[in-house]
Scaffold this motif. Sequence first.
Motif, PDB file in Angstrom:
ATOM      1  N   ASP A 143       0.957  -1.161   0.492  1.00 17.53           N
ATOM      2  CA  ASP A 143       0.015  -0.126   0.016  1.00 17.53           C
ATOM      3  C   ASP A 143       0.828   1.186   0.143  1.00 17.53           C
ATOM      4  OD1 ASP A 143      -2.102  -1.033   0.039  1.00 17.53           O
ATOM      5  OD2 ASP A 143      -2.318  -1.438   2.363  1.00 17.53           O
ATOM      6  N   GLU A 144       2.149   1.025   0.544  1.00 18.40           N
ATOM      7  CA  GLU A 144       3.009   2.207   0.288  1.00 18.40           C
ATOM      8  C   GLU A 144       3.483   2.722  -1.059  1.00 18.40           C
ATOM      9  OE1 GLU A 144       5.216   2.697   4.577  1.00 18.40           O
ATOM     10  OE2 GLU A 144       5.502   0.495   3.840  1.00 18.40           O
ATOM     11  N   HIS A 145       3.501   1.830  -1.946  1.00 19.95           N
ATOM     12  CA  HIS A 145       4.516   2.186  -3.116  1.00 19.95           C
ATOM     13  C   HIS A 145       3.314   1.613  -4.734  1.00 19.95           C
ATOM     14  CE1 HIS A 145       8.372   0.247  -1.586  1.00 19.95           C
ATOM     15  NE2 HIS A 145       7.465  -0.376  -0.732  1.00 19.95           N
ATOM     16  N   LEU A 146       3.642   2.615  -5.385  1.00 17.08           N
ATOM     17  CA  LEU A 146       2.967   2.581  -6.556  1.00 17.08           C
ATOM     18  C   LEU A 146       2.678   1.309  -7.147  1.00 17.08           C
ATOM     19  CD1 LEU A 146       5.298   5.377  -8.275  1.00 17.08           C
ATOM     20  CD2 LEU A 146       2.624   5.659  -7.241  1.00 17.08           C
ATOM     21  N   PRO A 147       1.673   0.586  -8.020  1.00 18.96           N
ATOM     22  CA  PRO A 147       1.008  -0.532  -8.301  1.00 18.96           C
ATOM     23  C   PRO A 147       2.585  -0.419  -9.503  1.00 18.96           C
ATOM     24  CG  PRO A 147      -0.137   1.685  -9.608  1.00 18.96           C
ATOM     25  CD  PRO A 147       0.111   1.973  -8.662  1.00 18.96           C
ATOM     26  N   ALA A 148       2.497  -2.016  -9.661  1.00 17.06           N
ATOM     27  CA  ALA A 148       3.227  -2.607 -11.276  1.00 17.06           C
ATOM     28  C   ALA A 148       2.917  -1.950 -12.119  1.00 17.06           C
ATOM     29  CB  ALA A 148       3.434  -3.748 -10.789  1.00 17.06           C
ATOM     30  N   ASP A 149       3.591  -1.745 -13.436  1.00 17.07           N
ATOM     31  CA  ASP A 149       3.294  -1.208 -14.498  1.00 17.07           C
ATOM     32  C   ASP A 149       1.781  -2.018 -14.742  1.00 17.07           C
ATOM     33  OD1 ASP A 149       5.104   0.361 -15.058  1.00 17.07           O
ATOM     34  OD2 ASP A 149       6.283  -1.187 -16.090  1.00 17.07           O
ATOM     35  N   ASP A 150       1.732  -3.519 -14.265  1.00 19.40           N
ATOM     36  CA  ASP A 150      -0.387  -4.107 -15.011  1.00 19.40           C
ATOM     37  C   ASP A 150      -0.519  -3.696 -13.727  1.00 19.40           C
ATOM     38  OD1 ASP A 150       1.022  -5.434 -13.140  1.00 19.40           O
ATOM     39  OD2 ASP A 150       1.678  -7.399 -13.456  1.00 19.40           O
TER      40      ASP A 150
END
Length: 300
Positions: A143-150
């Motif tokens: 939840d602290e991180h940006l989502p992956a490219d997909d």
Amino acid sequence: MLPPVVVGVDGSAESLAAAQWAAREAVRRERPLRLVHAWPWHPSRDGKEIDNAAQRHLAGRVLREAEDRVCAAYPGVHVSGEQADGPAIAALLKAADEADLLVLGSRGLSGFTGFLVASVALGVVAGASRPVVLVRGGEEASDEHLPADDGTASTSTGYRDVVLGVDVGEPCDEVIEFAFEAARLRNARLRAVHAWHPPGPLGLGAGDIALVDDPRRPDEWLGFLKAVLQVWRDKYPEVEVLETVAQDKPTNVLVRAATGASLLVVGHRLAERPIGPRTGPTTHAAIHHVDCPVAVVPHA
């Protein structure tokens, strides 16, 4: 020894989520982690030692469960546990005095209903002399991180923004520094927001510093915000900063800005009040309605 990151645990899912968040923060800060069990318990009134022993055994089990989970997920963290006797608020405030920061779990529902913050958490936030971070139940590392490219959840992508609420009329160094340091530790962008309001119908009043000229007013508020943060930009040149101003109530601005953030940082003024310590209305609303972790930083 460096002051530890301290987290209150009581066996609930919310406190276990807080313990995991606190462990990640201890890694970022290169600090030890101290688990404190401050669930209120009272010695048996009739002096039955078996009852007292059962209470202590339960406290020990809560600490062991939290420690086992933290160590399994973050084996490099130096973890210790402590049973704190007495009222929970007093015990946690005492632990906070010796901490780099204190982390507590909050019973989170949804972005629409926000936090159900127990009286203990509110009491600690209102009285703590050190920063307190409230973490909702269900908070995950991803939840602290940006989502992956997909579009899937990830812990290997960059961190989401750290959001800072700033009152340009009364900026507080402790709050601003905490936010810049949090962004630096995460290599995240810092988004500083300020809510402004137009002057009254009679023009500028006490405390109003904006231009009377409506079209220029947002730009002037933005200029004030940039000026307040310039010294901190110079101190933290590696931190990318985005300043934003909006004409709205501070609570509305903070809730919108914190959507999708990794952390919201707000201030809490420590002042003697006739009815005891309380959080201000903006901080109170933020910790009830924001669904990311909220750091409440006390200041004079």
